[in-house]
Design an enzyme around this catalytic site. Sequence first.
Site, PDB file in Angstrom:
ATOM      1  N   GLU A  27       5.591  41.985 -52.308  1.00 57.63           N
ATOM      2  CA  GLU A  27       4.462  41.594 -53.182  1.00 57.63           C
ATOM      3  C   GLU A  27       3.562  42.781 -53.530  1.00 57.63           C
ATOM      4  O   GLU A  27       3.679  43.861 -52.948  1.00 57.63           O
ATOM      5  CB  GLU A  27       3.635  40.479 -52.526  1.00 57.63           C
ATOM      6  CG  GLU A  27       2.976  40.903 -51.221  1.00 57.63           C
ATOM      7  CD  GLU A  27       1.654  40.180 -50.952  1.00 57.63           C
ATOM      8  OE1 GLU A  27       0.816  40.082 -51.863  1.00 57.63           O
ATOM      9  OE2 GLU A  27       1.467  39.754 -49.796  1.00 57.63           O
ATOM     10  N   LYS A 162      -3.600  35.179 -40.464  1.00 60.75           N
ATOM     11  CA  LYS A 162      -4.776  35.730 -39.793  1.00 60.75           C
ATOM     12  C   LYS A 162      -5.702  34.611 -39.389  1.00 60.75           C
ATOM     13  O   LYS A 162      -5.769  33.584 -40.060  1.00 60.75           O
ATOM     14  CB  LYS A 162      -5.546  36.593 -40.778  1.00 60.75           C
ATOM     15  CG  LYS A 162      -4.869  37.872 -41.111  1.00 60.75           C
ATOM     16  CD  LYS A 162      -5.890  38.793 -41.733  1.00 60.75           C
ATOM     17  CE  LYS A 162      -5.289  40.158 -41.938  1.00 60.75           C
ATOM     18  NZ  LYS A 162      -4.541  40.250 -43.191  1.00 60.75           N
TER      19      LYS A 162
HETATM   20  N1  PSU Z   1      -3.350  37.795 -46.176  1.00 59.08           N
HETATM   21  C1  PSU Z   1      -3.184  39.026 -45.669  1.00 59.08           C
HETATM   22  N2  PSU Z   1      -3.006  40.072 -46.500  1.00 59.08           N
HETATM   23  C2  PSU Z   1      -2.972  39.923 -47.863  1.00 59.08           C
HETATM   24  C3  PSU Z   1      -3.129  38.608 -48.393  1.00 59.08           C
HETATM   25  C4  PSU Z   1      -3.313  37.589 -47.519  1.00 59.08           C
HETATM   26  O1  PSU Z   1      -3.195  39.163 -44.466  1.00 59.08           O
HETATM   27  O2  PSU Z   1      -2.823  40.910 -48.596  1.00 59.08           O
HETATM   28  C5  PSU Z   1      -3.022  38.406 -49.872  1.00 59.08           C
HETATM   29  C6  PSU Z   1      -1.612  37.906 -50.218  1.00 59.08           C
HETATM   30  O3  PSU Z   1      -1.237  38.425 -51.472  1.00 59.08           O
HETATM   31  C7  PSU Z   1      -1.806  36.409 -50.297  1.00 59.08           C
HETATM   32  C8  PSU Z   1      -3.177  36.323 -50.899  1.00 59.08           C
HETATM   33  O4  PSU Z   1      -0.838  35.750 -51.083  1.00 59.08           O
HETATM   34  O5  PSU Z   1      -3.909  37.366 -50.271  1.00 59.08           O
HETATM   35  C9  PSU Z   1      -3.801  34.979 -50.670  1.00 59.08           C
HETATM   36  O6  PSU Z   1      -4.968  34.897 -51.399  1.00 59.08           O
HETATM   37  P1  PSU Z   1      -5.696  33.470 -51.560  1.00 59.08           P
HETATM   38  O7  PSU Z   1      -6.148  33.124 -50.169  1.00 59.08           O
HETATM   39  O8  PSU Z   1      -6.807  33.714 -52.500  1.00 59.08           O
HETATM   40  O9  PSU Z   1      -4.654  32.530 -52.081  1.00 59.08           O
END
Ligand code: PSU
Length: 306
Positions: A27, A162
Amino acid sequence: MKLEKYLTVSEEVKNAIKENKPVVALESTIISHGMPYPKNVETALEVEKVVRENGAIPATIAIINGEIKVGLTKEEIEVIGKAGLSVTKTSRRDLAYVVANKLNGATTVAATMICAEMAGIKVFATGGIGGVHRGAETTMDISADLEELGNTNVAVICAGCKSILDMGLTLEYLETKGVPVYGYQTNILPAFYTRESDFKVSKINSEEEIAKVLKAKWDLELNGGVVIANPIPEEFSMDRNLIDKTILDALKEADENGIKGKDTTPFLLDKVQKLTQGKSLEANIRLVFNNAKLASKIAIEYSKLA
Ligand code: PSU
Ligand code: MN
């Protein structure tokens, strides 16, 4: 097909897919929004190297000038990494807008799964998935990653989630959506920076077993993804009390600053990095390499079955 108008798969990745060689999707929100420049670009290039060293072909995914690109060039990774937060964080709902307006977009887990499936890639490595945020019972902040996992046929190899998230509710949501969650050689859901958490998952011991489950799931047309939670290697894992406290501080700051919606996850990641003086960034980088390695092995086993 209409899709071809929007989707560009690199020659290398296209040929690999055609010849049923193992390919691992990667990604780009982790590059633009998850880590600071230039560490983010260095890491993204290194992850690709790890995939190659482990016998698979990397396909980093992003949107470049409105084109969905599967298999970025070094230069394109540099563009996304250097632009950082000014690149549009692109999840399912943002994808059409970014494409229609010929913008650059960094794909989240959800959007990367969508693009990987369009290209025919089944295995995807990242750091952590999005999930149900703490306090979601009032904010309703639930990552679109979970919905995507419920629908799209891609296996996501991560280091768990996390504890900026509500890990228990995240597991419940995935269960409701019918998404299998496996701990790689563990029955404890890893919490990204640490190998342990308070939550149990099913244990799976080998790449072969994982590949067999993927094959059976999709042969049976049980659509949706699979989460493989791979604990961070012991030598890079962090102190649980320290990280728990840091996360609580970061959550408090987010609340005080009125951070909402798609800004929440990047804000929390950045705060945790600053509060640990970069120690968490190092852990983050190491666990991504570890996931890329496992994903490559899974892709190899899966390609033997396909
Ligand atoms: N969690 C992490 N590192 C990240 C992300 C999430 O530990 O880089 C990023 C990923 O791309 C994930 C996104 O898909 O954040 C999720 O964002 P949201 O919670 O806004 O959907
Ligand atoms: Mn959200």
